[in-house]
Design an enzyme around this catalytic site. Structure first.
Site, PDB file in Angstrom:
ATOM      1  NE  ARG A 193      10.050  -2.578  -5.630  1.00 37.37           N
ATOM      2  CZ  ARG A 193       8.824  -3.188  -5.709  1.00 37.37           C
ATOM      3  NH1 ARG A 193       8.141  -3.899  -4.748  1.00 37.37           N
ATOM      4  NH2 ARG A 193       8.051  -3.343  -6.867  1.00 37.37           N
ATOM      5  N   GLY A 208      -1.153  -7.673  -5.687  1.00 41.10           N
ATOM      6  CA  GLY A 208      -2.304  -7.479  -6.025  1.00 41.10           C
ATOM      7  C   GLY A 208      -3.119  -8.459  -5.437  1.00 41.10           C
ATOM      8  CE  LYS A 253      47.438 -14.736 -24.802  1.00 37.97           C
ATOM      9  NZ  LYS A 253      48.232 -13.382 -25.215  1.00 37.97           N
ATOM     10  CE1 TYR A 268      50.498 -17.070 -20.494  1.00 34.92           C
ATOM     11  CE2 TYR A 268      52.691 -16.203 -21.323  1.00 34.92           C
ATOM     12  CZ  TYR A 268      51.135 -16.235 -21.257  1.00 34.92           C
ATOM     13  OH  TYR A 268      50.630 -15.532 -22.008  1.00 34.92           O
TER      14      TYR A 268
HETATM   15  C1  UD1 Z   1       1.996  -6.082 -10.614  1.00 37.39           C
HETATM   16  C2  UD1 Z   1       0.706  -5.986 -10.209  1.00 37.39           C
HETATM   17  C3  UD1 Z   1       0.131  -6.853  -9.016  1.00 37.39           C
HETATM   18  C4  UD1 Z   1       0.725  -8.285  -9.155  1.00 37.39           C
HETATM   19  C5  UD1 Z   1       2.361  -8.199  -9.367  1.00 37.39           C
HETATM   20  C6  UD1 Z   1       2.629  -9.434  -9.660  1.00 37.39           C
HETATM   21  C7  UD1 Z   1      -0.269  -3.899 -11.351  1.00 37.39           C
HETATM   22  C8  UD1 Z   1      -0.988  -2.648 -11.189  1.00 37.39           C
HETATM   23  N1  UD1 Z   1       0.047  -4.778 -10.362  1.00 37.39           N
HETATM   24  O1  UD1 Z   1       2.545  -5.301  -9.574  1.00 37.39           O
HETATM   25  O2  UD1 Z   1      -1.094  -6.799  -9.121  1.00 37.39           O
HETATM   26  O3  UD1 Z   1       0.530  -9.018  -7.831  1.00 37.39           O
HETATM   27  O4  UD1 Z   1       2.451  -7.373 -10.573  1.00 37.39           O
HETATM   28  O5  UD1 Z   1       4.307  -9.636  -9.785  1.00 37.39           O
HETATM   29  O6  UD1 Z   1      -0.201  -4.562 -12.538  1.00 37.39           O
HETATM   30  N2  UD1 Z   1       6.131  -2.189 -16.152  1.00 37.39           N
HETATM   31  C9  UD1 Z   1       5.984  -1.563 -17.524  1.00 37.39           C
HETATM   32  N3  UD1 Z   1       5.594  -0.351 -17.284  1.00 37.39           N
HETATM   33  C10 UD1 Z   1       5.272   0.062 -16.342  1.00 37.39           C
HETATM   34  C11 UD1 Z   1       5.166  -0.616 -15.046  1.00 37.39           C
HETATM   35  C12 UD1 Z   1       5.626  -1.862 -15.139  1.00 37.39           C
HETATM   36  O7  UD1 Z   1       6.371  -2.272 -18.208  1.00 37.39           O
HETATM   37  O8  UD1 Z   1       4.809   1.417 -16.571  1.00 37.39           O
HETATM   38  C13 UD1 Z   1       6.430  -3.747 -15.941  1.00 37.39           C
HETATM   39  C14 UD1 Z   1       7.653  -3.832 -15.089  1.00 37.39           C
HETATM   40  O9  UD1 Z   1       9.014  -3.894 -16.015  1.00 37.39           O
HETATM   41  C15 UD1 Z   1       7.530  -5.482 -14.742  1.00 37.39           C
HETATM   42  C16 UD1 Z   1       5.796  -5.511 -14.597  1.00 37.39           C
HETATM   43  O10 UD1 Z   1       5.306  -4.707 -15.452  1.00 37.39           O
HETATM   44  O11 UD1 Z   1       7.950  -6.225 -15.543  1.00 37.39           O
HETATM   45  C17 UD1 Z   1       5.239  -5.357 -13.194  1.00 37.39           C
HETATM   46  O12 UD1 Z   1       5.563  -4.221 -12.832  1.00 37.39           O
HETATM   47  P1  UD1 Z   1       5.949  -3.929 -11.179  1.00 37.39           P
HETATM   48  O13 UD1 Z   1       6.113  -2.464 -10.981  1.00 37.39           O
HETATM   49  O14 UD1 Z   1       6.892  -4.902 -10.734  1.00 37.39           O
HETATM   50  O15 UD1 Z   1       4.369  -4.390 -10.626  1.00 37.39           O
HETATM   51  P2  UD1 Z   1       4.246  -5.028  -9.385  1.00 37.39           P
HETATM   52  O16 UD1 Z   1       4.172  -3.839  -8.137  1.00 37.39           O
HETATM   53  O17 UD1 Z   1       4.969  -6.034  -8.803  1.00 37.39           O
HETATM   54 CA    CA Z   2       6.680  -6.977  -9.859  1.00 39.29          CA
END
Ligand code: UD1
Ligand code: CA
Length: 466
Positions: free
Chosen positions: A16, A140, A351, A366
């Protein structure tokens, strides 16, 4: 806090953001957003920090540095899968296990400490940091049982109408008991059609095992606002800037207009420095005490000595001594070094040059690739002609020299101590100490060749006499 391990999730693509740059590397007040989280964890006293990288893993590792342990999540199969990749880096013994998201950069050390402390005091195997938010869309949702424990966490896409109305959300920050988390992770199953493993599903597993999951509620939900797009990034930037300004003001910096003052998190500013409106100080800049900076000034990665004034100017990667006056409308480019008591005035560009104590360059000049001594006066309109189209050459002006206005100094060239250059000269040869150099066409006055506007006609003269 030496038994605590923190896992920071930073492998996601951040679709996004619509960016070529990994989401967690987008800067917030001068440093990548992930670093804010990692520093907060450190300030909470946690030493062992494991970063899960995946999308653009090498960029992320290189930018964040070697201070941390890294686990690679080759395919981003969800937050649960991400934590699974770190298990080999955990210590054997039991202890608190923090999990945080790299995209919630406003989290503070106090909050992290609080989650750990409450977790240690409770019987829960997991403590989830939750918050009441005005708009829970995208988060969540926290489903509590009748004793107040967390029963499950339902993601947006899986929530029914009633669950969607819940205002308490999962912030994505948790403290687990390490051994129990290990067991739960081994049992984790894909949660949706895309085969993703949700970390949030471990809550239901604990519940089934009669283990308790506690909620630690945050006072101010804004601290854990996740950044998923650039609009949210700008919101977080605002909050972070306000925090930085607040800290600086309480430490003795005056800000005429904190709303229009933009200071990066790594910038240091001394007591009794006054910041005028529309001023931006970036990177690891250091501004000593008693200075006046701004209005309308940008300072990037520079060191500024005490009691120096900089107005309406741009300063990049420069070093400025004490008691200097810069601007209005000066441009100090990388590699500029001003000693003490230097004056750089309006429409002056400098500079890659060293300017000695007490030297004045007040207007329209300059100076590039120059080495200028002490107490030199550089007249208005002086240009160091440092570039011959192929190479850059040095100009050396020794102590006490006086450069007349509108002088061209064709480099390489040396103007020795106490020399004087006549105004309007184009100097192509070295000037010895104590001598006067003049290099310009001689003036000729040709009579009766002027505009004649001062010669009054007979008719007008008569009028005047009447
Ligand atoms: C997640 C939570 C949600 C919470 C929200 C808070 C889960 C399933 N959901 O959703 O409950 O309200 O964060 O901000 O956990 N990431 C990885 N590997 C992956 C996927 C994600 O490292 O495979 C990391 C992303 O880089 C990020 C973080 O995990 O820093 C959260 O991932 P994101 O996809 O933003 O989760 P949300 O949909 O926001
Ligand atoms: Ca997030």
């Amino acid at each position: 806090m030496s038994d605590i391990v923190a896992v920071i999730l930073a492998a996601g693509k951040g679709t996004r953001m619509k960016s070529q740059v990994a989401k967690v590397l987008h800067p917030l007040a001068g440093i990548p957003m992930a670093l804010h989280v990692l520093r907060a964890v450190q300030d909470a006293g946690v030493k062992r920090r494991i970063v899960v990288v995946g999308h653009q893993a090498n960029d992320v590792k290189e930018t964040l540095g070697e201070e941390f342990l890294y686990a690679l999540q080759e395919k981003q199969l969800g937050t649960g899968h991400a934590v699974q990749q770190t298990v080999d880096l955990w210590p054997q013994e039991e202890g608190p296990m923090l999990v945080l998201c790299a995209d919630t950069p406003l989290i503070t050390a106090e909050t992290i400490k609080n989650v750990v402390e409450q977790h240690r005091r409770s019987e829960a195997v997991c403590s989830v940091l939750t918050a009441q938010v005005p708009d829970s869309h995208g988060y969540g949702r926290i489903i509590r049982d009748d004793r107040g424990y967390v029963q499950k966490i339902v993601e947006e896409q899986d929530a029914d109408k009633r669950e969607k109305e819940i205002e308490e959300i999962n912030t994505g920050c948790y403290c687990f008991s390490r051994n129990e988390l290990g067991v739960a992770l081994r049992r984790l199953k894909p949660s949706n059609a895309q085969g993703e493993y949700y970390l949030t599903d471990v809550v239901e597993f604990f519940q089934q095992q009669q283990m308790k999951v506690a909620a630690v509620e945050l006072d101010d939900y804004r601290e854990l606002q996740g950044i998923n797009n650039r609009s949210q990034l700008a919101e977080a930037e605002k909050v972070m800037r306000r925090r930085i300004n607040e800290r600086l003001m309480l430490s003795g910096v005056t800000m005429v207009s904190p709303e229009s003052t933009y200071i990066d998190v790594d910038t240091k500013i001394g007591e009794d420095t006054l910041i005028q409106p529309n001023t931006r100080i970036m990177g690891a800049s250091v501004i000593a005490g008693g200075c006046e900076i701004g209005p309308d000034t940008t300072i990037q990665e520079s060191i500024v000595g005490g009691n120096t004034t900089i107005a309406n100017s741009v300063v990049k990667k420069s070093r400025i001594g004490v008691d200097c006056t810069i601007g209005p409308f000066s441009y100090l480019r990388p590699g500029t070094e001003l000693c003490d008591g230097v004056k750089i005035g309006d429409f002056v560009e400098v500079k890659k040059s060293v300017i000695g104590d007490g030297t004045k360059i007040p207007h329209l000049t300059y100076i590039g690739d120059a080495n200028i001594g002490k107490r030199v006066n550089v007249g208005a309109g002086t240009i160091t002609c440092n570039y011959d189209g192929v190479n850059k050459w040095k100009t050396i002006i020794e102590d006490g020299a006086f450069i007349g206005s509108s002088t061209n100094l064709v480099a390489p060239i040396r103007i020795s101590a106490d020399a004087i250059i006549g105004a309007g000269s184009t100097i192509t040869k070295d000037v010895p100490a104590n001598s006067l150099a003049v290099a310009r066409g001689r003036q000729k006055n040709i009579e009766e060749r002027g505009r004649k506007t001062n010669t009054i006609s007979k008719k007008e003269k008569n009028k005047e006499d009447m």
